[in-house]
Enzyme design. Structure first.
Site, PDB file in Angstrom:
ATOM      1  N   LYS A   1       0.661  14.550   1.238  1.00 23.78           N
ATOM      2  CA  LYS A   1      -0.705  14.826   0.786  1.00 23.78           C
ATOM      3  C   LYS A   1      -0.920  16.322   0.523  1.00 23.78           C
ATOM      4  CE  LYS A   1      -2.638  10.820   3.290  1.00 23.78           C
ATOM      5  NZ  LYS A   1      -3.247   9.969   2.243  1.00 23.78           N
TER       6      LYS A   1
ATOM      7  N   LYS B   1     -14.867   8.257  -3.331  1.00 26.19           N
ATOM      8  CA  LYS B   1     -16.100   8.559  -2.599  1.00 26.19           C
ATOM      9  C   LYS B   1     -16.695   9.899  -3.056  1.00 26.19           C
ATOM     10  CE  LYS B   1     -14.175   5.735   0.986  1.00 26.19           C
ATOM     11  NZ  LYS B   1     -13.211   5.701   2.102  1.00 26.19           N
TER      12      LYS B   1
ATOM     13  N   THR C   1      -8.665   6.535  -1.752  1.00 24.48           N
ATOM     14  CA  THR C   1     -10.007   5.975  -1.912  1.00 24.48           C
ATOM     15  C   THR C   1     -11.055   7.052  -1.620  1.00 24.48           C
ATOM     16  OG1 THR C   1      -9.733   5.106   0.331  1.00 24.48           O
ATOM     17  CG2 THR C   1      -9.518   3.540  -1.481  1.00 24.48           C
TER      18      THR C   1
ATOM     19  N   LYS D   1      -8.560  13.820   4.695  1.00 26.58           N
ATOM     20  CA  LYS D   1      -7.673  12.663   4.666  1.00 26.58           C
ATOM     21  C   LYS D   1      -6.693  12.810   5.826  1.00 26.58           C
ATOM     22  CE  LYS D   1      -6.563  13.957   0.424  1.00 26.58           C
ATOM     23  NZ  LYS D   1      -6.734  12.671  -0.244  1.00 26.58           N
ATOM     24  N   ARG D   2      -5.901  11.750   6.131  1.00 26.92           N
ATOM     25  CA  ARG D   2      -4.892  11.907   7.171  1.00 26.92           C
ATOM     26  C   ARG D   2      -3.938  13.044   6.822  1.00 26.92           C
ATOM     27  NH1 ARG D   2      -4.173   8.045  11.331  1.00 26.92           N
ATOM     28  NH2 ARG D   2      -2.474   9.379  12.016  1.00 26.92           N
TER      29      ARG D   2
ATOM     30  N   HIS E   1       0.805  -1.236   0.000  1.00 25.53           N
ATOM     31  CA  HIS E   1       0.000   0.000   0.000  1.00 25.53           C
ATOM     32  C   HIS E   1       0.827   1.270   0.000  1.00 25.53           C
ATOM     33  CE1 HIS E   1      -3.927  -1.914   0.946  1.00 25.53           C
ATOM     34  NE2 HIS E   1      -3.143  -2.831   1.487  1.00 25.53           N
TER      35      HIS E   1
HETATM   36  C1  26Q Z   1       3.350   0.199  10.389  1.00 25.99           C
HETATM   37  C2  26Q Z   1       4.287  -0.136  11.349  1.00 25.99           C
HETATM   38  C3  26Q Z   1       4.252   0.468  12.599  1.00 25.99           C
HETATM   39  C4  26Q Z   1       3.250   1.392  12.879  1.00 25.99           C
HETATM   40  C5  26Q Z   1       2.308   1.722  11.924  1.00 25.99           C
HETATM   41  C6  26Q Z   1       2.373   1.142  10.663  1.00 25.99           C
HETATM   42  C7  26Q Z   1       1.395   1.518   9.635  1.00 25.99           C
HETATM   43  C8  26Q Z   1       0.042   1.617   9.943  1.00 25.99           C
HETATM   44  C9  26Q Z   1      -0.872   2.000   8.974  1.00 25.99           C
HETATM   45  C10 26Q Z   1       1.797   1.784   8.344  1.00 25.99           C
HETATM   46  C11 26Q Z   1       0.881   2.166   7.384  1.00 25.99           C
HETATM   47  C12 26Q Z   1      -0.463   2.276   7.696  1.00 25.99           C
HETATM   48  C13 26Q Z   1      -1.487   2.706   6.722  1.00 25.99           C
HETATM   49  C14 26Q Z   1      -1.264   2.959   5.451  1.00 25.99           C
HETATM   50  C15 26Q Z   1      -2.323   3.413   4.548  1.00 25.99           C
HETATM   51  O1  26Q Z   1      -3.425   3.718   4.958  1.00 25.99           O
HETATM   52  N1  26Q Z   1      -2.035   3.448   3.243  1.00 25.99           N
HETATM   53  C16 26Q Z   1      -3.027   3.860   2.272  1.00 25.99           C
HETATM   54  O2  26Q Z   1      -3.667   2.700   1.777  1.00 25.99           O
HETATM   55  C17 26Q Z   1      -4.778   3.039   0.962  1.00 25.99           C
HETATM   56  C18 26Q Z   1      -5.491   1.757   0.597  1.00 25.99           C
HETATM   57  O3  26Q Z   1      -4.742   1.032  -0.326  1.00 25.99           O
HETATM   58  C19 26Q Z   1      -4.323   3.816  -0.251  1.00 25.99           C
HETATM   59  O4  26Q Z   1      -5.468   4.217  -0.972  1.00 25.99           O
HETATM   60  C20 26Q Z   1      -3.514   5.043   0.167  1.00 25.99           C
HETATM   61  O5  26Q Z   1      -2.981   5.677  -0.967  1.00 25.99           O
HETATM   62  C21 26Q Z   1      -2.410   4.624   1.114  1.00 25.99           C
HETATM   63  O6  26Q Z   1      -1.728   5.773   1.616  1.00 25.99           O
END
Ligand code: 26Q
Length: 786
Positions: free
Chosen positions: A527, A633, A629, A521-522, A333
């Protein structure tokens, strides 16, 4: 469902759960009683679905996050009970909407990845696909955000405080999980995943961590009360809280425990099920089972699976590895290098020494293969699973999997050509694209009933809710003035509703007749919320120069949570709020523009924002947003995209036409070309409007309360070479937004763009995505209960 049964159910559960009569019941008690009434109604179908699925090949979705949001409204819609329940409650003088609003969001995810998992399980249920989701039942989901004096503050999310009606604890299916220093229980809570108008009910199994014993009786008797419960607290810590981080920060031990905890529990659960059917014969395991890793977070499952097969089931290492390579699939991702997970081997060794040995053995197998294929040692280094005293989780996931996929066409191309190019050359057939999607039930049918009814009227039935490609049939109305007019009336109605909600939540009044330009978004530098903010500030100065500036009255809406430890992100929150304040205090500017930063952006808030939007802001630096995503929406709610050539924006604009959207800025290949001698100072010195807005960060125009936040943002742009190319894209942004304002003047022209986005959005249904995963990776087929 008969009305009488609904009322009886509510009364019964009010009595046994809360000990009250209907006339005295609080809203949350009615919520619980209604939810339990519905749950009771579906339990038999749910069990039957599980039995049906267990007879054939099954898929498992492994994800550390599920950003589910609220359950009640969605479940009623999907069961076809919404109107009926609304009427029943109305007869009892209860407003269903009010009851829906009392539900806490299940915020068990950070952002896109977690919400995608939630859309996927719903789509799989709707399609009768034999898929079970596995995850963690965090006691506290993503933090709640407040804004105080323009600064973000955080507090804990206590979504379970009123109890939680939509899951069933399964004490007879507990798994025991062993770390080298502690042994805990994994208790499954099963959440029913109700598909749209199907009898099938799928399962999301969330594991909660508990101690083997509640307290130590001897310590208690010795009056050592804290020690008596310390083991219990240590165990419960494991599933206590979701990490609010959405990139991989340096490995934290608790995070690793969380990952192993749910991975081990899920592997044991799957293997147990296999053994009830096939005993200790694993030869057909991969024929019956497939597991998808949602990013690398559950990748330790691979090591745990190998350990169980080799150590407990006496499968030869080579055979176990062959089975694992068939069993797992891996979805990537992210392209951000800093987000690739790596775990210190000393940490792994301390908590699970056996898993480290297995990792070395897998690494050996890979190296042998590469040497046989003639790779030299330098090349081999990049493939290694254990290297630099770390386990590289992505390498492990790629090597031990049947397929590796990206989440949008551009993203997959970047993985193949750049990020994972060495792997792509080794295993070209493993790489696939699966462009993300969203569920049309929550993101249109539920959150925009007005637009849904209109679509149903035009198409003559509701089939589009299950087959979103049918929206294409709306195209024949694209020149129909009446249709376009109604569409814009609905949009206006949704904007009024949004304005009311914002007034209630934020105490801020916005004009529903202004243009709603929304970025939600976050919060992340890539971003580029900061670019949007700088643009708005420039607009402010242009209005000051020329109070008659010809733009439509515009409300810029932001919603974003910043990771609490991400200083720059928090600085951007403050900056946006200071711009809002500056404009509000200015008599001229506030007549034309307004900025609102809504607090605590979450799924249920999103359901109000997407339908009430005029413009979808998707402005990440090209190559950085894997897919996005939220962009889908907005599109599904008939809103044009203002975005860069990044992630799924590209496919969105391809589907609905460049002329119906605003795509601008540097492309990936442009950035490649300029990156070596990019100098933001040139833009700063040569472009007066850029200088004017960037200088507000250091010249006292805006006040960061002495935190140093704004100077830090200045440094990011000027001294640290503007890593995300904000200044390089500034003029292009401005030009594109100018075009938006120009086009918006022509109401019909604008309505046509909105409509084109709606009728072209069918391909972004997560039903399509799930079909592709099912056909091209999982090899599973629908299995309906009769
Ligand atoms: C990993 C290790 C330690 C702590 C946290 C994490 C961690 C947690 C969540 C790393 C990444 C995430 C989330 C990532 C995320 O939301 N990515 C998004 O995924 C979406 C679905 O595929 C995409 O549409 C977005 O572009 C992408 O940023």
């Amino acid at each position: 469902m008969e009305k009488k049964r609904i009322v009886e159910g509510i009364e019964r559960y009010l009595k046994v759960k809360h000990g009250v009569k209907l006339k005295d019941a609080k809203d949350y008690e009615i919520f619980n009683a209604l939810s339990l009434t519905i749950l009771e109604e579906i339990v038999d179908d749910w069990n039957e679905t599980s039995d049906t699925y267990n007879r054939g090949r099954m898929a498992y979705y492994l994800s550390a996050e599920y950003l589910m949001g609220r359950a009640l409204g969605n479940n009623l819609i999907n069961l076809g009970l919404y109107d009926e329940v609304k009427e029943v409650l109305a007869e009892l003088k209860i407003d269903l909407n009010r009851i829906e609003e009392i539900e806490e969001d299940a915020g068990l995810g950070n952002g896109g990845l977690g919400r995608l998992a939630a859309c996927f399980v719903e789509s799989a249920a709707t399609l009768n696909m034999p898929l079970v989701g596995y995850g963690i039942r965090y006691s506290n989901g993503l933090f709640k955000q407040n804004i105080e004096n323009g600064f973000q503050t955080e507090c804990e999310d206590t979504w379970l405080k009123f109890g939680e009606a939509w899951s069933i604890r399964k004490d007879d299916e507990i798994q025991i999980i062993k770390f080298s220093d502690m042994t805990v229980k994994a208790v499954p809570y099963d959440v029913p995943i109700i598909g749209y108008k199907t009898k099938n009910i799928n399962t999301l199994r969330l594991w909660q961590c508990e101690a083997l014993r509640e307290f130590d009786f001897n310590l208690f008797n010795n009056q050592q009360y804290i020690e008596a419960v310390s083991a219990r607290n240590k165990a419960e810590d494991i599933s206590r809280v979701l990490y609010p981080n959405d990139t991989a920060e340096a490995g934290k031990i608790l995070r690793l425990r969380q990952q192993y905890f749910f991975s081990s529990a899920s592997m044991k659960d799957i293997i147990k099920k296999h053994k009830t059917k096939f005993g200790s014969d694993f030869s057909e395991f991969a024929k019956n089972n497939v597991a998808q890793l949602n990013d690398t977070h559950p990748t330790i499952s691979i090591l745990e699976f190998m350990r169980i097969l080799v150590d407990e089931e006496n499968v030869e290492f080579v055979s176990a590895l062959a089975i694992a390579k068939e069993f797992f699939g891996y979805t990537n991702h992210t392209i951000l290098a800093e987000a690739l997970e790596k775990w210190d081997i000393r940490l792994i060794e301390r908590l699970f020494p056996r898993l480290l040995q297995i990792a070395y053995e897998i690494d050996d197998a890979l190296m042998n293969e590469l040497r046989q294929k003639g790779y030299d040692e330098g090349e081999i280094w990049n493939f290694r699973i254990v290297a630099n005293n770390q386990i590289r989780m992505a390498n492990l996931a790629i090597y031990v999997s049947r397929a590796v996929n990206g989440v949008a066409a551009l993203h997959t191309e970047i993985l193949k050509k750049v990020e994972l190019n060495n792997w792509y050359n080794l295993y070209p057939n493993k790489f696939q694209n699966k462009t993300n999607g969203i569920t049309p039930r929550r993101w249109l049918r539920l959150c925009n009933s007005e637009l849904s009814e209109f679509i149903t009227d035009l198409l003559g039935n509701e089939d589009w809710v299950k087959d979103l490609s049918l929206l294409k049939n709306l195209e024949e109305y694209s020149d129909d003035d009446q249709v376009l007019k109604t569409l814009m009336e609905i949009k206006r109605e949704k904007k009024v509703q949004l304005a009311e909600f914002i007034k209630q939540e934020e105490g801020i009044i916005i004009d529903p007749d202004s243009f709603f330009d929304i970025q939600i978004k976050r919060l992340h530098e890539y971003k580029r919320q900061l670019l949007n903010a700088l643009y708005i500030l420039d607009l402010y100065y242009r209005i000051k120069e020329n109070p008659d500036l010809d733009i439509p009255k515009t409300t810029f809406i932001f919603g974003a949570k910043a990771f609490p430890g991400y200083r720059r992100a928090k600085g951007i929150v403050k900056f946006i709020n200071e711009i809002a304040r500056l404009i509000d205090r200015d008599e001229q500017a506030s007549k034309k523009i307004k900025v609102v930063f809504v607090h605590n952006y979450r799924v249920s808030y999103a359901q109000k924002l997407f339908p009430g939007s005029d413009l979808s802001k998707q402005i990440s630096t090209a190559g950085k947003e894997a897919s996005g995503t939220g962009n889908m929406k907005f599109m599904l709610n008939a809103t044009p995209t203002f975005g860069t050539y990044d992630g799924a924006n590209i496919e969105i604009v391809e589907a609905s036409g460049e002329e119906n959207n605003y795509i601008f800025g540097l492309k990936v290949e442009d950035i490649e070309k300029i990156k070596h001698d990019y100098d933001p100072k040139e833009y700063y010195h040569q472009n007066e409007s850029i200088k004017r807005v960037v200088d507000t960060l250091i010249n006292g125009t805006l006040d960061d309360g002495g935190t140093g936040y704004f100077e830090d943002l200045y440094n990011a742009l000027i001294e640290e070479r503007d890593q995300y190319y904000l200044l390089a894209d500034f003029e292009l942004f401005k030009e594109a937004q100018g075009k938006v304002f120009e086009d918006y003047k022509d109401k019909k022209k604008w309505a046509k763009k909105c409509f084109a986005n709606l009728y072209s959005s069918g391909v972004f249904s997560s039903d399509r995505t799930i079909k592709q995963y099912s056909d091209e990776i999982w090899n599973i087929k629908p299995a309906s209960v009769e």
